[in-house]
Design a protein around this motif. Structure first.
Motif, PDB file in Angstrom:
ATOM      1  N   ASP A  72      69.263  35.182 -21.727  1.00 53.89           N
ATOM      2  CA  ASP A  72      69.505  34.311 -22.871  1.00 53.89           C
ATOM      3  C   ASP A  72      69.758  35.234 -24.064  1.00 53.89           C
ATOM      4  O   ASP A  72      68.818  35.769 -24.655  1.00 53.89           O
ATOM      5  N   LYS A  75      68.004  34.598 -27.345  1.00 54.27           N
ATOM      6  CA  LYS A  75      66.576  34.905 -27.408  1.00 54.27           C
ATOM      7  C   LYS A  75      66.283  36.371 -27.084  1.00 54.27           C
ATOM      8  O   LYS A  75      65.119  36.774 -27.029  1.00 54.27           O
ATOM      9  N   THR A  77      66.347  37.869 -24.321  1.00 56.90           N
ATOM     10  CA  THR A  77      65.407  37.829 -23.202  1.00 56.90           C
ATOM     11  C   THR A  77      66.142  37.712 -21.874  1.00 56.90           C
ATOM     12  O   THR A  77      67.142  36.997 -21.762  1.00 56.90           O
TER      13      THR A  77
END
Length: 118
Positions: A72, A75, A77
């Motif tokens: 992602d 994010k 992440t």
């Protein structure tokens, strides 16, 4: 300061599932190929799965069909969904960030333990 922080490891029974996360900071996340590696006791570190900045994935044969890597970019992440875990998946799992264009850079997280045992 670059940080790759893994989380989500733990003890799980054979056949169970875990989801690992790698939160990155200090890098332009979307510019990096990201990967999960693992190292079992007495063995060399090995590639588990990688995902390019464009979302192209590749997996070790031993985890194909059981593990799914994703990212992602909003994010910063990366994730590893691990299903149908087996005792041979027991290892320390490491997050890796790999910049393939100049300047070539490579970073590692501190690792998270995954133990599959009944």
């Amino acid at each position: 300061q670059v940080q790759l922080v893994e989380s989500g490891g733990g003890l799980v029974q054979p056949g169970g599932s875990l989801r690992l996360s790698c939160a990155a900071s200090g890098i332009i996340f979307r510019s990096y190929r990201m990967g999960w590696y693992r190292q079992a006791p007495g063995k060399q570190r090995e590639l588990v799965a990688r995902i390019t900045s464009g979302g192209v994935t590749n997996y070790a044969d031993s985890v194909k069909g059981r593990f799914t890597i994703s990212r992602d970019n909003a994010k910063n992440t990366m994730y590893l969904q691990m299903n149908s875990l087996q005792p041979e998946d027991t290892a320390v799992y490491y997050c890796n960030a790999d910049r393939l264009i100049s300047p070539v850079l490579n970073y590692w997280g501190q690792g998270t333990q995954v133990t599959v045992s009944s």
